[in-house]
Design a protein around this motif. Structure first.
Motif, PDB file in Angstrom:
ATOM      1  N   TYR A  48       8.245  46.631   4.197  1.00 27.92           N
ATOM      2  CA  TYR A  48       7.089  46.399   5.052  1.00 27.92           C
ATOM      3  C   TYR A  48       5.758  46.673   4.348  1.00 27.92           C
ATOM      4  N   TRP A  51       3.298  43.862   4.032  1.00 31.52           N
ATOM      5  CA  TRP A  51       2.332  43.537   5.084  1.00 31.52           C
ATOM      6  C   TRP A  51       0.913  43.849   4.619  1.00 31.52           C
ATOM      7  N   LEU A  52       0.791  44.887   3.805  1.00 25.30           N
ATOM      8  CA  LEU A  52      -0.521  45.298   3.318  1.00 25.30           C
ATOM      9  C   LEU A  52      -0.832  44.690   1.955  1.00 25.30           C
ATOM     10  N   TYR A 132       1.714  40.454  11.703  1.00 24.21           N
ATOM     11  CA  TYR A 132       1.287  40.531  10.309  1.00 24.21           C
ATOM     12  C   TYR A 132      -0.241  40.556  10.216  1.00 24.21           C
ATOM     13  N   ALA A 135      -1.740  43.864  11.175  1.00 20.41           N
ATOM     14  CA  ALA A 135      -1.541  44.848  10.113  1.00 20.41           C
ATOM     15  C   ALA A 135      -2.514  44.600   8.970  1.00 20.41           C
ATOM     16  N   LEU A 138      -5.973  45.959   9.246  1.00 18.24           N
ATOM     17  CA  LEU A 138      -6.140  47.358   8.837  1.00 18.24           C
ATOM     18  C   LEU A 138      -6.625  47.443   7.395  1.00 18.24           C
TER      19      LEU A 138
END
Length: 278
Positions: A48, A51-52, A132, A135, A138
């Motif tokens: 995950y 995602w970033l 997605y 996220a 962020l």
């Protein structure tokens, strides 16, 4: 309910994609979203964390290409955050569109054996990509905080408007996705053609440049593109700590409503023929 043949046509109970049937399948939508999220991160070492990392790497590529190699940034500072704000909304849309084209055809075996509203398949993809997207926002907020001391891009109270902008974009995306999912069943060339059209659409949107560089005589036509409003709205909130202009919200809202109504009408019109084409 299982499908069956009656009077020479295939019937699946009352599993057409009516609003009631879709709302009644929220549990199925949750399963689809969860499954999509897990599948896209399956067998990856970073899981995950992508995602970033994905929005960061994507933005870095365009930043190097435009700002470093071609020395073009239109004097916008910080240009990296400017590009990120534009690319995030576009990626959420384009990924949903490209994945939706085969969303029904790829599930032919299930569709032929079980009766359920077919619209939940592309809807599940839109919601997955929205997760997605949120996220990735962020990352944009973190970058804004990083640049805060120099450019004043601190996270601010106008972030509370972000759900409104995101919601309007989701309306538009769902409408387009329903149309593309339908076309994907009837025309196998849809994926190839749409890939080129989407790429052209991106460069006609202010993802890498400011709306202000567009000649005045083309401004009205240019702003018919709803991504002009969305990208500008995200930048107003994240970069400039201000409320987006009303025209950057109202026109995309109108486009979103029209897209949703037309896309849903087209999908319902041809839903009964989808199974026959699989």
């Amino acid at each position: 309910k299982p499908c069956h043949w009656q009077n020479g046509s295939r019937e699946c109970g009352e599993m057409k994609s009516s609003i009631g049937n879709i709302l009644g399948r929220t549990a199925l939508l949750r399963v689809l979203v969860s499954s999509n999220l897990k599948r896209q991160n399956k067998n990856t070492a970073l899981g995950y964390l992508w995602w970033l990392l994905d929005p960061i790497l994507m933005t870095a590529v365009y930043y190097v290409l435009v700002a470093v190699l071609f020395k073009r940034g239109d004097g916008i500072q910080p240009y990296l955050l400017f590009v990120l704000c534009g690319l995030l909304s576009w990626k959420a849309f384009s990924d949903s569109l490209s994945q939706s084209i085969l969303s029904i055809r790829s599930q032919a075996a299930i569709i032929k054996s079980i009766g359920f509203p077919k619209a939940v398949l592309p809807l599940g993809l839109v919601l997955s990509n929205t997760v997605y997207f949120m996220a990735a926002l962020l990352v944009a907020a973190a970058l804004g905080a990083w640049y805060g001391p120099t450019y004043g891009t601190w996270p601010n109270l106008w972030y509370l408007v972000l759900p409104v902008v995101i919601g309007v974009q989701i309306l538009f995306t769902i409408g387009v996705v329903l149309v593309m999912a339908t076309l994907g069943v009837f025309f196998q060339d849809t994926a190839n053609i749409s890939g080129h059209l989407v790429r052209m659409w991106f460069f006609l949107s202010p993802g890498l440049y400011s709306v202000d560089i567009v000649p005045e005589r083309f401004q009205t036509l240019f702003r018919l593109n709803p991504f002009c409003g969305w990208m500008t709205a995200y930048r107003d909130i994240i970069m400039y700590a201000r409320m987006p202009a009303w025209q950057d919200l109202l026109y995309p809202l109108a486009a979103g409503i029209v897209s949703l109504v037309c896309g849903y009408a087209i999908f319902r019109r041809y839903e009964g023929r989808l199974v026959q084409k699989l």
